[in-house]
Motif scaffolding. Structure first.
Motif, PDB file in Angstrom:
ATOM      1  N   LEU A 132      47.106  39.764  52.407  1.00  0.00           N
ATOM      2  CA  LEU A 132      47.665  38.464  52.027  1.00  0.00           C
ATOM      3  C   LEU A 132      48.263  38.507  50.631  1.00  0.00           C
ATOM      4  N   LEU A 133      47.607  39.217  49.722  1.00  0.00           N
ATOM      5  CA  LEU A 133      48.134  39.336  48.364  1.00  0.00           C
ATOM      6  C   LEU A 133      49.499  40.038  48.383  1.00  0.00           C
ATOM      7  N   LEU A 134      49.620  41.085  49.169  1.00  0.00           N
ATOM      8  CA  LEU A 134      50.902  41.773  49.310  1.00  0.00           C
ATOM      9  C   LEU A 134      51.953  40.851  49.930  1.00  0.00           C
ATOM     10  N   GLY A 148      41.137  34.991  40.441  1.00  0.00           N
ATOM     11  CA  GLY A 148      42.148  35.111  39.395  1.00  0.00           C
ATOM     12  C   GLY A 148      43.331  35.979  39.781  1.00  0.00           C
ATOM     13  N   PHE A 149      43.484  36.296  41.069  1.00  0.00           N
ATOM     14  CA  PHE A 149      44.570  37.155  41.528  1.00  0.00           C
ATOM     15  C   PHE A 149      45.818  36.371  41.925  1.00  0.00           C
ATOM     16  N   LEU A 150      45.653  35.084  42.162  1.00  0.00           N
ATOM     17  CA  LEU A 150      46.761  34.204  42.530  1.00  0.00           C
ATOM     18  C   LEU A 150      46.726  32.943  41.682  1.00  0.00           C
ATOM     19  N   SER A 199      46.623  39.936  36.744  1.00  0.00           N
ATOM     20  CA  SER A 199      45.376  40.531  37.228  1.00  0.00           C
ATOM     21  C   SER A 199      45.503  40.940  38.692  1.00  0.00           C
ATOM     22  N   GLY A 200      46.156  40.115  39.486  1.00  0.00           N
ATOM     23  CA  GLY A 200      46.396  40.437  40.890  1.00  0.00           C
ATOM     24  C   GLY A 200      47.279  41.665  41.037  1.00  0.00           C
ATOM     25  N   GLN A 201      48.301  41.770  40.200  1.00  0.00           N
ATOM     26  CA  GLN A 201      49.187  42.937  40.214  1.00  0.00           C
ATOM     27  C   GLN A 201      48.396  44.207  39.884  1.00  0.00           C
ATOM     28  N   ARG A 202      47.578  44.139  38.837  1.00  0.00           N
ATOM     29  CA  ARG A 202      46.756  45.298  38.446  1.00  0.00           C
ATOM     30  C   ARG A 202      45.810  45.702  39.564  1.00  0.00           C
ATOM     31  N   GLU A 204      45.659  49.268  41.462  1.00  0.00           N
ATOM     32  CA  GLU A 204      44.425  50.067  41.501  1.00  0.00           C
ATOM     33  C   GLU A 204      44.017  50.365  42.936  1.00  0.00           C
ATOM     34  N   SER A 205      44.149  49.391  43.807  1.00  0.00           N
ATOM     35  CA  SER A 205      43.804  49.576  45.208  1.00  0.00           C
ATOM     36  C   SER A 205      44.715  50.618  45.850  1.00  0.00           C
TER      37      SER A 205
END
Length: 114
Positions: free
Chosen positions: A13-15, A57-59, A83-86, A90-91
């Motif tokens: 979902l973040l992507l 804190g990612f969105l 933070s979400g980008q980082r 990392e993932s």
């Protein structure tokens, strides 16, 4: 301390929020998830995951303009935070490291380095 790891669905979902950019609202995210994965998803699962990603804190989100097609209702538009980008980076790096160590690919010409 806030949880900083991503589950598979959260990562997807973040992507999708990043892919959809200014069109990243829950219904469109659910539609895109189904299109990209060919798997069904409930709008409730999307909403709860977006809320969880926001709490981590990612969105971030803000209300968009009202539209006639939605009967004057506004959409909540999501954007990825720094933070979400980082966390996504990392993932990806972690998973690429694992793929590069996988013996079945060790001698092949596949290269997962970016």
């Amino acid at each position: 301390m806030k949880e900083t790891r991503l589950g598979d669905f959260e990562e997807t979902l973040l992507l999708l929020v990043g892919i959809l950019d200014k069109e990243a609202y829950a219904f469109k995210i659910a539609e895109e998830f189904e299109s990209q994965t060919t798997r069904a998803v409930s709008i409730g699962a999307v909403h709860s995951t977006l809320n969880r990603l926001t709490e981590k804190g990612f969105l971030e989100s803000e209300m968009g303009e009202s539209t006639a097609e939605r009967g004057g209702r506004r959409k909540r538009i999501y954007t990825i935070t720094a933070s979400g980008q980082r966390t996504l980076q990392e993932s990806r790096d972690f998973k690429m490291s694992l793929w590069n160590q996988y013996p079945a690919f060790a001698g092949s010409k596949l290269n997962f380095n970016f």
